[in-house]
Design an enzyme around this catalytic site. Structure first.
Site, mmCIF file in Angstrom:
data_model
loop_
_atom_site.group_PDB
_atom_site.id
_atom_site.type_symbol
_atom_site.label_atom_id
_atom_site.label_comp_id
_atom_site.label_asym_id
_atom_site.label_seq_id
_atom_site.Cartn_x
_atom_site.Cartn_y
_atom_site.Cartn_z
ATOM 1 N N ASP A 67 26.884 -22.524 -27.250
ATOM 2 C CA ASP A 67 25.899 -22.648 -26.182
ATOM 3 C C ASP A 67 26.583 -22.688 -24.822
ATOM 4 O O ASP A 67 27.817 -22.793 -24.728
ATOM 5 C CB ASP A 67 25.032 -23.908 -26.395
ATOM 6 C CG ASP A 67 25.825 -25.099 -26.921
ATOM 7 O OD1 ASP A 67 27.060 -25.117 -26.747
ATOM 8 O OD2 ASP A 67 25.231 -26.009 -27.503
ATOM 9 N N ASP A 136 19.599 -37.056 -31.038
ATOM 10 C CA ASP A 136 18.230 -36.693 -31.418
ATOM 11 C C ASP A 136 18.200 -35.641 -32.528
ATOM 12 O O ASP A 136 17.154 -35.072 -32.820
ATOM 13 C CB ASP A 136 17.456 -36.186 -30.190
ATOM 14 C CG ASP A 136 18.085 -34.940 -29.568
ATOM 15 O OD1 ASP A 136 19.088 -34.425 -30.115
ATOM 16 O OD2 ASP A 136 17.565 -34.462 -28.540
HETATM 17 C C1 F6R Z 1 27.978 -28.547 -27.954
HETATM 18 C C2 F6R Z 1 26.776 -28.668 -28.737
HETATM 19 C C3 F6R Z 1 26.066 -29.960 -28.957
HETATM 20 C C4 F6R Z 1 27.019 -31.101 -29.290
HETATM 21 C C5 F6R Z 1 26.219 -32.392 -29.489
HETATM 22 C C6 F6R Z 1 27.117 -33.567 -29.772
HETATM 23 O O1 F6R Z 1 28.404 -27.204 -27.915
HETATM 24 O O2 F6R Z 1 26.333 -27.667 -29.177
HETATM 25 O O3 F6R Z 1 25.161 -29.796 -30.029
HETATM 26 O O4 F6R Z 1 27.742 -30.800 -30.435
HETATM 27 O O5 F6R Z 1 25.465 -32.639 -28.342
HETATM 28 O O6 F6R Z 1 27.914 -33.817 -28.666
HETATM 29 P P1 F6R Z 1 29.135 -34.825 -28.730
HETATM 30 O O7 F6R Z 1 30.093 -34.260 -29.712
HETATM 31 O O8 F6R Z 1 29.711 -34.837 -27.345
HETATM 32 O O9 F6R Z 1 28.569 -36.124 -29.159
#
Ligand code: F6R
Length: 261
Positions: A67, A136
Site C-alpha cells: 500500500d 481493527d
Molecule cells: C503496512 C500495512 C498495514 C500494517 C498494519 C500494522 O503496509 O499494510 O496493514 O501492516 O497497520 O502496522 P504495524 O506493524 O505498524 O503495527
C-alpha cells in the site's frame, strides 16, 4: 493456517526470514510482497543480516508494496516507498528499481490501481507476501467493511488507523493522510504464501478474529482463513486471546525438521 507462537520476540526475525528465504532458495527470482509498519522490522533486519553475511541474495528478486498513502511526496520520509527503502532495500543487494508500490501521487488514481494489478500479474504474481495486522483487523489498508474480493483501489483510513499511525507523524493523527492506495483482500489472497507477523497485546483481539473468528468483512484479516498457505508468527502477547494456543504451540514444537513453511 500455521500459527507459530514464539516465546521470545527476538525469534520473530529468524523465523520470518526463514519463511521468506525458503522461497528465494527455491527460486532466486521470487517475487516478494512487502509490508511497512513496525511488525515486519525484525524480519527485515534478519534478511539484511543474512545478505550482509553472504548467506542470501535478493538481487534477482522483485518486490511489490502492499500500500501507499495518497498525496505524500515521494521523498516524504513516511511515504511507504521511502520507509521500505530505508528499512530494507538500502540494506539489501536488491536494486530499488525492482521495488514497486502503488502510485499515490498519480493524477488518475483509479488507473494507477489498475496498472498496479497489471504489474503484479506481469511479474507472475507474488510468491511470498509479508503482512501485518491493524488493531481493527485490517490487512494492508483494507479497513473493516472492505470487500473480501477487493482489488487494488483507493481507501479511506479509519480514525483508529490514523491514531495508530500518528506515531510516525510526530504524534499527530491529523498529519496522517486520510487516503491510501491498497492492494485488495482479493489481491493479497492471490499471493502464493502469506506470512503474517503480529506483536503485542494491542493486536490480540484482531489476531483472535483473524485465526479463530468467523470470516467476515468486519475483520478483513479473517479472510486469511480462505488461503491454503498462511504462516502467522506471534509473540505471547499477540497470541494471548487464542483459544487453541496450546495446540498451536504443540504443533510448532513437534514440527518435523524436513517440513518447510
Ligand atoms: C503496512 C500495512 C498495514 C500494517 C498494519 C500494522 O503496509 O499494510 O496493514 O501492516 O497497520 O502496522 P504495524 O506493524 O505498524 O503495527
Amino acid at each position: 493456517m500455521e500459527v507459530v507462537i514464539l516465546d521470545d520476540a527476538e525469534r520473530v526475525g529468524p523465523v520470518g526470514a526463514d519463511a521468506v528465504a525458503q522461497h528465494v532458495r527455491r527460486n532466486p527470482e521470487a517475487v516478494l510482497g512487502l509490508a511497512t509498519g513496525s511488525s515486519p522490522l525484525r524480519v527485515y533486519q534478519e534478511l539484511a543480516a543474512r545478505v550482509r553475511r553472504g548467506e542470501l541474495s535478493l538481487a534477482r528478486c522483485r518486490a511489490f508494496l502492499l500500500d501507499e498513502y495518497v498525496g505524500l511526496p515521494a521523498d516524504h520520509p513516511e511515504s511507504y516507498h521511502a520507509v521500505i527503502r530505508r528499512e530494507l532495500v538500502d540494506r539489501l543487494d536488491l536494486d530499488d528499481s525492482r521495488v514497486l508500490g502503488p502510485a499515490g501521487l498519480a493524477e488518475d488514481l483509479a488507473a494507477a490501481c489498475a496498472d498496479y494489478e497489471l504489474a503484479i500479474a506481469e511479474a507472475g504474481g507474488i510468491d511470498v507476501q509479508l503482512l501485518g495486522i491493524g488493531t481493527d483487523g485490517h490487512i494492508a489498508f483494507n479497513e473493516p467493511g472492505s470487500s473480501l474480493a477487493s482489488r487494488t483501489r483507493i481507501k479511506t483510513l479509519t480514525a483508529q488507523t490514523r491514531r495508530d499511525n500518528a506515531r510516525f507523524f510526530g504524534g499527530d493523527p491529523e498529519a496522517v493522510p486520510h487516503h491510501c492506495l491498497t492492494q485488495g483482500v482479493g489481491t493479497i489472497l492471490q499471493a502464493g504464501h502469506l506470512v503474517m507477523v503480529a506483536l503485542g497485546q494491542a493486536k490480540a483481539e484482531a489476531v483472535h478474529h483473524m485465526v479463530e473468528g468467523a470470516v467476515s468483512a468486519m475483520w478483513p484479516a479473517s479472510a486469511l482463513q480462505m488461503h491454503p498457505h498462511v504462516t502467522v508468527i506471534l509473540d505471547p502477547a499477540a497470541a494471548s486471546r487464542l483459544q487453541l494456543a496450546d495446540y498451536y504451540r504443540e504443533a510448532w514444537a513437534a514440527k518435523p525438521d524436513w517440513q518447510e513453511f
